[in-house]
Design an enzyme around this catalytic site. Structure first.
Site, mmCIF file in Angstrom:
data_model
loop_
_atom_site.group_PDB
_atom_site.id
_atom_site.type_symbol
_atom_site.label_atom_id
_atom_site.label_comp_id
_atom_site.label_asym_id
_atom_site.label_seq_id
_atom_site.Cartn_x
_atom_site.Cartn_y
_atom_site.Cartn_z
ATOM 1 N N SER A 143 0.812 -1.231 0.000
ATOM 2 C CA SER A 143 0.000 0.000 0.000
ATOM 3 C C SER A 143 0.838 1.270 0.000
ATOM 4 O O SER A 143 1.667 1.468 0.885
ATOM 5 C CB SER A 143 -0.881 0.055 1.253
ATOM 6 N N HIS A 154 -3.123 0.564 -5.026
ATOM 7 C CA HIS A 154 -2.581 -0.665 -5.612
ATOM 8 C C HIS A 154 -2.907 -0.621 -7.096
ATOM 9 O O HIS A 154 -4.014 -0.930 -7.495
ATOM 10 C CB HIS A 154 -3.257 -1.900 -5.010
ATOM 11 N N HIS A 161 -5.930 -8.728 -1.711
ATOM 12 C CA HIS A 161 -6.041 -9.121 -0.305
ATOM 13 C C HIS A 161 -7.281 -9.976 -0.087
ATOM 14 O O HIS A 161 -8.268 -9.852 -0.800
ATOM 15 C CB HIS A 161 -6.154 -7.872 0.580
ATOM 16 N N TYR A 169 -9.372 -9.560 2.287
ATOM 17 C CA TYR A 169 -10.523 -8.724 2.686
ATOM 18 C C TYR A 169 -11.287 -8.164 1.491
ATOM 19 O O TYR A 169 -12.401 -7.690 1.631
ATOM 20 C CB TYR A 169 -10.096 -7.594 3.639
ATOM 21 N N ALA A 199 2.624 -2.233 4.112
ATOM 22 C CA ALA A 199 2.363 -1.181 5.092
ATOM 23 C C ALA A 199 1.899 -1.890 6.357
ATOM 24 O O ALA A 199 1.126 -2.843 6.275
ATOM 25 C CB ALA A 199 1.253 -0.268 4.575
ATOM 26 N N SER A 230 -1.478 -8.540 4.995
ATOM 27 C CA SER A 230 -0.956 -9.203 3.785
ATOM 28 C C SER A 230 0.265 -10.041 4.125
ATOM 29 O O SER A 230 0.461 -10.445 5.265
ATOM 30 C CB SER A 230 -0.595 -8.149 2.739
ATOM 31 N N ASN A 242 1.748 3.721 10.504
ATOM 32 C CA ASN A 242 0.954 4.299 11.607
ATOM 33 C C ASN A 242 1.269 3.530 12.884
ATOM 34 O O ASN A 242 1.775 2.407 12.814
ATOM 35 C CB ASN A 242 -0.549 4.175 11.282
ATOM 36 N N HIS A 295 -7.084 4.702 6.305
ATOM 37 C CA HIS A 295 -6.335 4.257 5.129
ATOM 38 C C HIS A 295 -5.561 5.429 4.531
ATOM 39 O O HIS A 295 -4.461 5.248 4.008
ATOM 40 C CB HIS A 295 -7.270 3.643 4.084
HETATM 41 N N1 HPA Z 1 -3.376 -2.589 11.097
HETATM 42 C C1 HPA Z 1 -3.537 -3.497 10.111
HETATM 43 N N2 HPA Z 1 -3.045 -3.313 8.896
HETATM 44 C C2 HPA Z 1 -2.355 -2.193 8.657
HETATM 45 C C3 HPA Z 1 -2.159 -1.214 9.643
HETATM 46 C C4 HPA Z 1 -2.700 -1.424 10.932
HETATM 47 O O1 HPA Z 1 -2.557 -0.617 11.862
HETATM 48 N N3 HPA Z 1 -1.424 -0.225 9.066
HETATM 49 C C5 HPA Z 1 -1.208 -0.595 7.778
HETATM 50 N N4 HPA Z 1 -1.752 -1.795 7.533
#
Ligand code: HPA
Length: 287
Positions: A31, A62, A84, A86, A114, A219, A242, A254
């Site tokens: 990401s 993506h 993914h 999800y 990410a 992922s 984050n 996101h």
């Molecule tokens: N949680 C799950 N997936 C993620 C996060 C997170 O805090 N940050 C980036 N992908």
């Protein structure tokens, strides 16, 4: 048509597109990290939508193309974006691209993602080498009949196989060396995968910390499992986009994940430029 045949049809299509280029190193960009493919030269670009049976992504950030070419002189196949679980894809679809990379002849893969940072020492934007993982997705991509023909080397393709060094030590060392050549440091951590798409609760993050996780994401783990099944060596690199839930003063989004990824992508690009030739050279030296 069987899944195995679909993988081979996709690989044959790509082989046709690549001409004489035969990459031994694959990379998957997560990401906000897709722009990293811009440092690849002499590119041959194939949108996923063109490749037979290839799943394509629905998530912003993506772009969904395979970029083959040269990275610091080494032949590479870079997946710009992944799909993914999800998004609604079945486990076998999530790992279809990894199977195709294997069928193309890739022997080592760099998986980037990410991730939320659980460890207090991580800073936002930091790149972290994955030393090990915890699969909390609730599924495994290898459930079902074992397809031994996916093996890329002797001894691979087994029903039950060892995962005690899923992320190759020599590639981890190479990543640290490459980063210090570029003048920055990489952290190390244990990546825990959840299915998503909701972010975690603070209670989940506290539980995951207790389990030994330092990173959380949605992922990489399925790809690592399938790569190891084939005998492909794996390097995992997370970008801490984050702080994980409950550790951040602001709600997770996101947009934040995507924006941090964008900010660090040049550091990642320089790292991968070093790693492409480094991995290729060491693969050649292998008996
Ligand atoms: N949680 C799950 N997936 C993620 C996060 C997170 O805090 N940050 C980036 N992908």
């Amino acid at each position: 048509m069987t899944y195995f045949d679909q993988v081979n049809e996709a690989a044959a299509y790509l082989r046709g597109k690549l001409g004489g280029l035969a990459p031994r190193v694959g990379m998957v960009l997560g990401s906000g990290l897709g722009d990293v493919a811009e440092v690849v030269t002499e590119t041959i670009v194939v949108p996923y939508a063109e490749i037979p049976h290839f799943p394509h992504s629905t998530v912003e950030g993506h772009s969904g193309r395979l970029v083959a070419g040269r990275l610091g002189g080494a032949a590479v196949a870079v997946m710009q974006g992944r799909v993914h679980f999800y998004e609604g894809y079945a486990p076998r679809q999530v790992t279809f691209p990894m199977r195709v990379l294997g069928a193309l002849g890739i022997e080592a893969v760099v998986l980037t993602n990410a991730a939320g940072g659980i460890d207090d020492s991580y800073r936002i934007g930091q790149l972290v080498v994955i030393t090990d993982h915890i699969n909390m997705m609730g599924w495994n991509p290898l459930v079902g009949p074992n397809e031994q023909r996916f093996a890329r080397k002797a001894g691979a393709g087994l029903r039950f196989f060892d995962m005690s060094e899923a992320y190759a030590k020599w590639m981890r060392r190479l990543a640290h060396d490459a980063a210090s050549t570029e003048g920055f440091e990489l952290g190390e951590g244990v990546y825990l995968a959840v299915s998503g798409p909701s972010f975690e609760t603070p209670a989940e993050i506290r539980a995951f910390r207790g389990m030994g996780a330092t990173l959380v994401g949605m992922s990489t783990v399925p790809e690592t499992i399938v790569a190891r099944h084939m005998g492909i060596q794996v390097l995992g690199i997370s970008c801490v986009t984050n702080l994980a839930a409950g550790l951040s003063p602001t709600p997770l989004s996101h947009a934040e994940v995507f924006e941090t990824g964008r900010q660090v992508r040049w550091r990642l690009a320089r790292l991968l430029e070093q790693l492409g030739p480094g991995i290729s050279t060491l693969l050649e030296a292998e008996p």
